[in-house]
Design a protein around this motif. Structure first.
Motif, PDB file in Angstrom:
ATOM      1  N   GLU A  91       0.836  -1.209   0.000  1.00 52.95           N
ATOM      2  CA  GLU A  91       0.000   0.000   0.000  1.00 52.95           C
ATOM      3  C   GLU A  91       0.873   1.262   0.000  1.00 52.95           C
ATOM      4  N   GLU A  92       0.276   2.353  -0.463  1.00 49.55           N
ATOM      5  CA  GLU A  92       1.000   3.618  -0.549  1.00 49.55           C
ATOM      6  C   GLU A  92       0.539   4.580   0.546  1.00 49.55           C
ATOM      7  N   PHE A  93       1.508   5.369   1.041  1.00 49.34           N
ATOM      8  CA  PHE A  93       1.217   6.355   2.088  1.00 49.34           C
ATOM      9  C   PHE A  93       2.011   7.623   1.822  1.00 49.34           C
ATOM     10  N   ASP A  94       1.496   8.738   2.332  1.00 50.40           N
ATOM     11  CA  ASP A  94       2.250   9.991   2.305  1.00 50.40           C
ATOM     12  C   ASP A  94       3.081  10.091   3.574  1.00 50.40           C
ATOM     13  N   GLY A  95       4.254  10.727   3.436  1.00 51.10           N
ATOM     14  CA  GLY A  95       5.115  10.901   4.601  1.00 51.10           C
ATOM     15  C   GLY A  95       6.087  12.042   4.404  1.00 51.10           C
ATOM     16  N   VAL A  96       6.919  12.243   5.412  1.00 49.63           N
ATOM     17  CA  VAL A  96       7.931  13.297   5.388  1.00 49.63           C
ATOM     18  C   VAL A  96       9.281  12.666   5.681  1.00 49.63           C
ATOM     19  N   ILE A  97      10.317  13.089   4.945  1.00 46.52           N
ATOM     20  CA  ILE A  97      11.666  12.568   5.201  1.00 46.52           C
ATOM     21  C   ILE A  97      12.114  13.049   6.574  1.00 46.52           C
ATOM     22  N   SER A  98      12.338  12.094   7.496  1.00 47.59           N
ATOM     23  CA  SER A  98      12.656  12.419   8.885  1.00 47.59           C
ATOM     24  C   SER A  98      14.113  12.182   9.234  1.00 47.59           C
ATOM     25  N   GLY A  99      14.854  11.597   8.311  1.00 46.79           N
ATOM     26  CA  GLY A  99      16.275  11.347   8.562  1.00 46.79           C
ATOM     27  C   GLY A  99      16.961  10.892   7.298  1.00 46.79           C
ATOM     28  N   VAL A 100      18.242  11.230   7.184  1.00 41.38           N
ATOM     29  CA  VAL A 100      19.041  10.787   6.041  1.00 41.38           C
ATOM     30  C   VAL A 100      20.407  10.376   6.562  1.00 41.38           C
ATOM     31  N   THR A 101      20.850   9.168   6.206  1.00 41.54           N
ATOM     32  CA  THR A 101      22.199   8.716   6.541  1.00 41.54           C
ATOM     33  C   THR A 101      22.885   8.321   5.240  1.00 41.54           C
ATOM     34  N   SER A 102      24.088   7.781   5.339  1.00 40.75           N
ATOM     35  CA  SER A 102      24.822   7.432   4.120  1.00 40.75           C
ATOM     36  C   SER A 102      24.137   6.315   3.333  1.00 40.75           C
ATOM     37  N   ASN A 103      23.301   5.502   3.989  1.00 43.86           N
ATOM     38  CA  ASN A 103      22.685   4.359   3.311  1.00 43.86           C
ATOM     39  C   ASN A 103      21.154   4.375   3.267  1.00 43.86           C
ATOM     40  N   TYR A 104      20.546   5.246   4.057  1.00 39.67           N
ATOM     41  CA  TYR A 104      19.097   5.185   4.182  1.00 39.67           C
ATOM     42  C   TYR A 104      18.455   6.564   4.178  1.00 39.67           C
ATOM     43  N   ILE A 105      17.217   6.567   3.660  1.00 36.16           N
ATOM     44  CA  ILE A 105      16.333   7.719   3.813  1.00 36.16           C
ATOM     45  C   ILE A 105      15.191   7.254   4.724  1.00 36.16           C
ATOM     46  N   PHE A 106      15.039   7.925   5.866  1.00 31.58           N
ATOM     47  CA  PHE A 106      13.970   7.573   6.799  1.00 31.58           C
ATOM     48  C   PHE A 106      12.754   8.442   6.521  1.00 31.58           C
ATOM     49  N   VAL A 107      11.581   7.803   6.516  1.00 33.00           N
ATOM     50  CA  VAL A 107      10.339   8.511   6.217  1.00 33.00           C
ATOM     51  C   VAL A 107       9.344   8.273   7.343  1.00 33.00           C
ATOM     52  N   GLU A 108       8.778   9.370   7.863  1.00 33.59           N
ATOM     53  CA  GLU A 108       7.735   9.257   8.888  1.00 33.59           C
ATOM     54  C   GLU A 108       6.382   9.520   8.249  1.00 33.59           C
ATOM     55  N   LEU A 109       5.463   8.583   8.461  1.00 33.59           N
ATOM     56  CA  LEU A 109       4.121   8.700   7.896  1.00 33.59           C
ATOM     57  C   LEU A 109       3.251   9.600   8.768  1.00 33.59           C
ATOM     58  N   ASP A 110       2.103   9.972   8.252  1.00 34.86           N
ATOM     59  CA  ASP A 110       1.187  10.844   8.997  1.00 34.86           C
ATOM     60  C   ASP A 110       0.722  10.205  10.305  1.00 34.86           C
ATOM     61  N   ASN A 111       0.745   8.864  10.371  1.00 37.20           N
ATOM     62  CA  ASN A 111       0.309   8.164  11.588  1.00 37.20           C
ATOM     63  C   ASN A 111       1.440   7.992  12.605  1.00 37.20           C
ATOM     64  N   THR A 112       2.598   8.614  12.371  1.00 29.61           N
ATOM     65  CA  THR A 112       3.818   8.624  13.213  1.00 29.61           C
ATOM     66  C   THR A 112       4.738   7.426  12.987  1.00 29.61           C
ATOM     67  N   VAL A 113       4.331   6.427  12.186  1.00 31.26           N
ATOM     68  CA  VAL A 113       5.196   5.275  11.916  1.00 31.26           C
ATOM     69  C   VAL A 113       6.363   5.699  11.028  1.00 31.26           C
ATOM     70  N   GLU A 114       7.571   5.234  11.394  1.00 32.26           N
ATOM     71  CA  GLU A 114       8.761   5.560  10.599  1.00 32.26           C
ATOM     72  C   GLU A 114       9.330   4.296   9.972  1.00 32.26           C
ATOM     73  N   GLY A 115       9.737   4.398   8.716  1.00 33.81           N
ATOM     74  CA  GLY A 115      10.381   3.295   8.019  1.00 33.81           C
ATOM     75  C   GLY A 115      11.574   3.808   7.236  1.00 33.81           C
ATOM     76  N   ALA A 116      12.311   2.874   6.608  1.00 35.04           N
ATOM     77  CA  ALA A 116      13.543   3.247   5.917  1.00 35.04           C
ATOM     78  C   ALA A 116      13.512   2.842   4.448  1.00 35.04           C
ATOM     79  N   VAL A 117      14.041   3.720   3.626  1.00 36.22           N
ATOM     80  CA  VAL A 117      14.245   3.433   2.202  1.00 36.22           C
ATOM     81  C   VAL A 117      15.737   3.186   2.013  1.00 36.22           C
ATOM     82  N   SER A 118      16.102   1.996   1.555  1.00 35.62           N
ATOM     83  CA  SER A 118      17.509   1.687   1.315  1.00 35.62           C
ATOM     84  C   SER A 118      17.951   2.299  -0.014  1.00 35.62           C
ATOM     85  N   VAL A 119      19.011   3.084   0.047  1.00 40.30           N
ATOM     86  CA  VAL A 119      19.520   3.748  -1.160  1.00 40.30           C
ATOM     87  C   VAL A 119      20.039   2.717  -2.163  1.00 40.30           C
ATOM     88  N   ALA A 120      20.440   1.553  -1.658  1.00 38.54           N
ATOM     89  CA  ALA A 120      20.968   0.506  -2.539  1.00 38.54           C
ATOM     90  C   ALA A 120      19.936   0.045  -3.564  1.00 38.54           C
TER      91      ALA A 120
END
Length: 727
Positions: free
Chosen positions: A627-656
């Protein structure tokens, strides 16, 4: 720890530090000091404690000697990749331990280290572990992976580097996917796996309630009360005895309410409020728990052991048994209750004119909820307004005084982090059915403002009486963390004015004012929160940075927090004129240990609560794969982009797995930038994601960005974010 043991330790330490002392074994120390048979065990225990504290050391031949200045003692913090850090009391930075120099130390071990004489640029000072003084973990909670003739326990604790090998005979018949408690029998060394035996099967990873039980076991949080504690409840009455009214202030004629969440059962605090001749008279009435929980009683010892109640989504592990927490101590409507009350008088500008601290008798008229008080204040529900019509003027008065007090706090620089907390709704099987931000409405703020006022008033009163006390302190943030924060917010055109010595909380408050309503408000608030130190309990009144006040304590929740119960005893003894020199010396002696232990138990509860929330988030999002959700980028590291959803759940996008370009991390801008396209993913950017995978064992939630990703990537990146709690 008893006073006698402390004296024994000091005597032994002085003996070992004497210039004439030569390293010797335990039996020689006993002989020289002419230790009686009855005290032999106490001497051995005291020596072991001195070793663990880093004051002395013991050689491979079993001889005790003073610790060499080139060695330090601290706690080992592990990492999945094998390296670790050692935290030493009194040192601002942790010491980095490369994997080859760890001596097989486990997370939580008490270790001796030899630091290098240099510091690498931008990194912690390196050190070698020279000795493991005490093992921190004796059991591990994890997920069992069954092989043909053996198995492995995959630790839930992400700071434990290795899986634990379990022989078939030691498996208790556990199957793959079982959550288990494993006793460590061999910690492993020289590239060998640690070994263990299963001592409890908690259930399957997918069984309802197993996740919460696993967290409780992992943090060794006591659940069942010992028989001694339960037996002592026979002496606790179900209702207040009128004989206890003698000498107390009777508040029963005053209109009185409690205001709490719908599900709350342990009601610590009640409010009375009136306004006359330009003066607000605010009564904050707190359950008199110490009347029933006497010092050194089985109830008291168990409360100190727990330190705090632990709130795990839909379940509570209370500090005190229900007979107290939901019964005689809870300020339930329609019943007489004993209180320790702080009655404060404020003028129209919110200036504290006078206050009284006294033992009281209370009768709560109505048990109010935040929801209904909000409806009354906003005049949004006629039925609710009619139901509580006689109390409506008092609620209006509460909002009036609350607004004045909050305005004054802001004026002095108090920082109000309006960061959304996570509220998880579960069904009867503990399965999460909804996740949303916790609502902070005007009613929650009223109670917050009144409790803060009482806590400050009590703390200042006892500071000037120069009596031993337990304060709540929050130090200024480290200069380096403020520098990092300043560099980060510069990307948003924001600036912090700070001297080289320290930053005033007003500066951070100004930033929060500037970002109010902006899309990156929550992001910067969280970054600011992470730059703070963690509040703690202390016998020294050093002030509270976040609240911008000189005096602060925790007085208002003795049902669920031991520090509050501790200071209630001191206050009551003082009111009765019982603080003799002997009692004052007693409190001076015990309070440093109690305060440190309270701080540690608070951190344990917070970490357990955070782990349960994360597991419930993973369970919830696993029902929304694809499923798709809207979110805001809440963190960026050398390998990951962290995204926080409107419901406060945070997940990671692997740059790889972002295949539309080669992305690199721009540290100055906290952004991920495409090498060819120059496409930029920056903190605060709004993005749309798809949920790829949820892993309960690794505690990860994987997202993909809708634009620029190959859909359906199944491989999980093991991204984790450490949160720093500062409240």
């Amino acid at each position: 720890m008893g006073e006698k043991r402390e004296r024994v330790k000091q005597k032994l330490y002085d003996f070992i530090c004497d210039e004439q002392y030569k390293p010797m074994r335990l039996k020689d120390i006993r002989f020289l000091l002419q230790v009686k048979d009855a005290d032999k065990k106490r001497v051995e225990e005291a020596l072991n404690e001195l070793v663990e504290e880093g004051k002395i050391t013991v050689t491979p031949k079993g001889k005790y000697k003073k610790l060499d200045d080139k060695f330090l003692v601290g706690d080992y913090i592990g990492n999945k990749k094998g390296y670790g850090f050692v935290r030493v009391e009194g040192y601002k930075d942790d010491f980095f331990i490369p994997a080859k120099f760890s001596m097989g130390a486990f997370h939580g071990d008490r270790v001796m280290i030899a630091p290098d004489s240099y510091t690498k640029q931008g990194k912690s000072t390196e050190a070698k572990v020279t000795q493991i003084l005490k093992r921190g973990l004796t059991t591990i909670v994890g997920t069992y992976d069954k092989q043909q003739n053996f198995g492995f326990v995959i630790p839930d604790n992400q700071k434990v580097a290795d899986d634990i090998f379990v022989a078939k005979k030691d498996s208790m018949g556990a199957m793959t996917g079982h959550k288990v408690v494993c006793r460590i029998t061999n910690y492993g060394a020289d590239h060998k796996s640690p070994e263990g035996e299963i001592i409890e099967i908690l259930g399957h990873v997918n069984d309802p309630g197993t996740d919460i039980l696993s967290v409780v076991r992992a943090y060794d949080i006591p659940v069942e009360y010992p028989d001694k504690v339960m037996d002592s409840l026979k002496d606790i009455p179900d209702e207040v005895d009128e004989a206890d009214f003698v000498g107390r202030t009777d508040f029963r004629a005053l209109p009185t309410v409690t205001i709490d969440g719908e599900d709350a059962k342990d009601l610590d605090d009640a409010i009375t409020l009136s306004f006359e001749d330009g003066v607000y008279t605010l009564g904050v009435h707190i359950a008199d728990v110490s009347h029933y929980v006497k010092e050194k009683s089985p109830l008291d010892k168990e409360a100190l052991k727990r330190g705090t109640s632990c709130y795990l989504v839909d379940s509570v592990i209370p500090m005190l048994p229900h007979k107290l927490s939901n019964g005689i101590c809870s300020l339930n409507a329609g019943t007489d209750r004993l209180t320790l009350s702080c009655v404060m008088k404020f003028d129209k500008k919110g200036k504290l004119l006078d206050h009284t601290i006294c033992e009281g008798i209370l009768h709560v008229d109505e048990r109010m909820t935040y929801t209904n008080v909000e409806k009354i204040l906003e005049r949004s529900d006629e039925e609710v307004l009619k139901r509580y019509e006689p109390l409506v003027p008092m609620f209006d008065l509460m909002l009036e005084l609350s607004t004045i007090l909050r305005k004054n706090r802001r004026k002095r620089g108090s920082i109000d982090f309006d960061v959304a907390e996570t509220k998880i709704i579960v069904d009867e099987n503990h399965k999460p059915v909804e996740i949303k931000p916790y609502d902070r409405n005007p009613a929650t703020k009223i109670i917050e403002d009144f409790m803060l006022a009482a806590n400050e008033t009590i703390a200042e009163d006892y500071f000037w009486q120069e009596l031993p006390f337990e304060y709540r302190v929050h130090e200024h943030p480290d200069e380096e963390k403020i520098d990092i924060l300043a560099a980060f917010i510069n990307n948003f055109g924001l600036f912090i004015k700070a001297s080289r010595d320290e930053t005033h909380p007003k500066e951070l408050q100004k930033i929060l004012d500037q970002i109010e309503g902006k899309p990156y408000e929550a992001l910067i608030s969280k970054m600011m929160l992470r730059s703070m130190k963690q509040a703690r309990y202390s016998t020294e009144c050093t002030g509270h940075f976040g609240l911008s006040c000189k005096y602060y304590c925790h007085f208002t929740s003795p049902i669920r927090r031991y520090p509050d119960l501790q200071i209630h005893r001191i206050i009551k003894e003082n009111l009765h004129g019982e603080l003799s020199e002997k009692r004052i010396e007693h409190y001076r002696h015990i309070l440093p240990t109690v305060a440190n232990d309270n701080s540690a138990k608070e951190r344990r509860a917070e970490e357990a609560e955070r782990d349960v929330i994360k597991l419930k988030e993973i369970e919830y999002m696993s029902e929304h794969i694809g499923e798709e959700f809207d979110g805001v980028i809440s963190g960026v590291t050398s390998n990951y982009i962290f995204v926080e959803l409107d419901n406060t759940v945070e997940g990671a996008v692997s740059v790889a797995y972002m295949y539309d370009d080669f992305y690199y991390f721009n540290e100055q801008e906290y952004a991920m930038v495409g090498e060819k396209t120059k496409k930029k993913y920056q903190l605060g950017d709004k993005v749309r994601i798809k949920v790829l995978k949820c892993d309960k064992i690794k505690k990860t939630i994987d997202f993909s960005l809708i634009d620029g990703n190959i859909e359906g990537v199944e491989k999980s990146g093991e991204a984790t974010r450490d949160e720093t709690d500062s409240q």
